[in-house]
Design a protein around this motif. Structure first.
Motif, short mmCIF file in Angstrom:
data_model
loop_
_atom_site.label_atom_id
_atom_site.label_comp_id
_atom_site.label_asym_id
_atom_site.label_seq_id
_atom_site.Cartn_x
_atom_site.Cartn_y
_atom_site.Cartn_z
N GLU A 173 0.83 -1.21 0.00
CA GLU A 173 0.00 0.00 0.00
C GLU A 173 0.86 1.26 0.00
OE1 GLU A 173 -0.31 -2.52 2.12
OE2 GLU A 173 -2.22 -3.42 1.53
N ALA A 175 3.61 1.63 -1.65
CA ALA A 175 4.00 1.87 -3.05
C ALA A 175 2.90 2.61 -3.79
CB ALA A 175 4.29 0.54 -3.73
N GLU A 176 1.65 2.29 -3.51
CA GLU A 176 0.54 3.00 -4.15
C GLU A 176 0.49 4.45 -3.66
OE1 GLU A 176 -1.31 2.06 -6.60
OE2 GLU A 176 -0.35 0.08 -6.67
N ARG A 179 3.02 6.42 -5.59
CA ARG A 179 3.01 6.25 -7.05
C ARG A 179 3.13 7.60 -7.77
NH1 ARG A 179 1.51 2.33 -10.70
NH2 ARG A 179 0.68 0.92 -9.09
N THR A 211 6.74 -0.55 -8.41
CA THR A 211 5.31 -0.24 -8.40
C THR A 211 5.06 1.26 -8.36
OG1 THR A 211 4.81 -2.32 -7.26
CG2 THR A 211 3.15 -0.59 -7.14
N ALA A 212 5.80 1.97 -7.52
CA ALA A 212 5.58 3.40 -7.36
C ALA A 212 6.01 4.20 -8.58
CB ALA A 212 6.33 3.90 -6.12
#
Length: 254
Positions: A173, A175-176, A179, A211-212
């Protein structure tokens, strides 16, 4: 915005890395991202306007991230440079921090809250959104390190974004939350093996970066096992984005 690394190290004394602190300068004000015991003197070493600092963000209550605040306020109270200051200083932290600071203050009547200028301690919960400096908004996110630990996302009115994770274990979470940041400042305490789950090692940090997808990744909070290791070269094996190794005195322009 300009970011200046005051301390790229940890709680363990190191000959070239002070403990955690980062100075952020914008067109409309200045702030610290964490304030270790080394930070007050590091600000002076870097020629920064420590007496005019507008805000301090404290990511969590470990002493290598907050232990410089009391000495800093103790010096600010009587420093000649602060006696004509009228603008307020805001300290942002998780719930319970003011109790800690006041307990330290009361232990020996240090008068930390009796400054020549207004001093505000603002306690926050994860998910808070607020203006931390003029034209700079902030959003908080809970991280798996201590109960009060939070990451911070800063966004300018022009849309530039910087994320500061501070100390954290692995969290998809997170990484989100990070982002698309122009700069992601992430802890990377260990190279290959880590003794605790509440910090990151390189492969975990780079998995988060994939991911980010930040424009730039700055890895900091480096223990001595990184000495002699080419962090950037090792990072390239795991992620093709731009990775920088933090070092004391590094200046980055966003």
């Amino acid at each position: 915005m300009q970011l200046i690394v005051l301390g790229s190290g940890t709680s363990v004394p190191h000959p070239r890395r002070a403990s955690t602190a980062h100075w952020l300068e914008t067109q409309h004000g200045t702030m610290l991202l964490d304030i270790s015991a080394d930070a007050p003197h590091r600000m002076a070493e870097e020629g920064l306007d420590w007496a005019g600092l507008d805000a301090i963000w404290i990511s969590h209550f470990h002493l290598d991230h907050s232990g410089g605040l009391a000495p800093y306020l103790f010096g600010m109270r009587s420093a000649p440079q602060t006696q004509q200051r009228t603008k307020a200083m805001n300290i942002y932290a998780g719930t319970g921090f003011e109790h800690i600071l006041r307990a330290f203050d009361d232990a020996n009547n240090y008068k930390l809250f009796k400054q020549p200028f207004p001093l505000n301690v603002i306690e926050l919960q994860p998910g808070a959104e607020f203006e931390i400096l003029p034209e700079l908004t902030a959003r908080t996110f809970a991280t798996p390190h201590t109960p009060e630990s939070m990451a911070l996302r800063l966004t300018t009115t022009e849309g530039q974004a910087m994320v500061y994770t501070s100390d954290t274990g692995y969290s998809a979470e997170l990484a989100e939350f990070a982002r698309g940041a122009d700069l992601l400042v992430m802890e990377c305490s260990f190279f290959k093996d880590k003794p605790v789950s509440t910090h990151l090692k390189l492969d975990e940090a780079l998995q988060l970066a994939r991911t980010a997808a930040p424009r730039k990744l700055l890895l900091t909070h480096l223990y001595e096992e990184w000495d002699g290791v080419d962090l950037v070269a090792e990072a390239k094996k795991l992620w093709q984005g731009e990775t920088l190794e933090a070092y004391d005195g590094l200046r980055l322009q966003l």
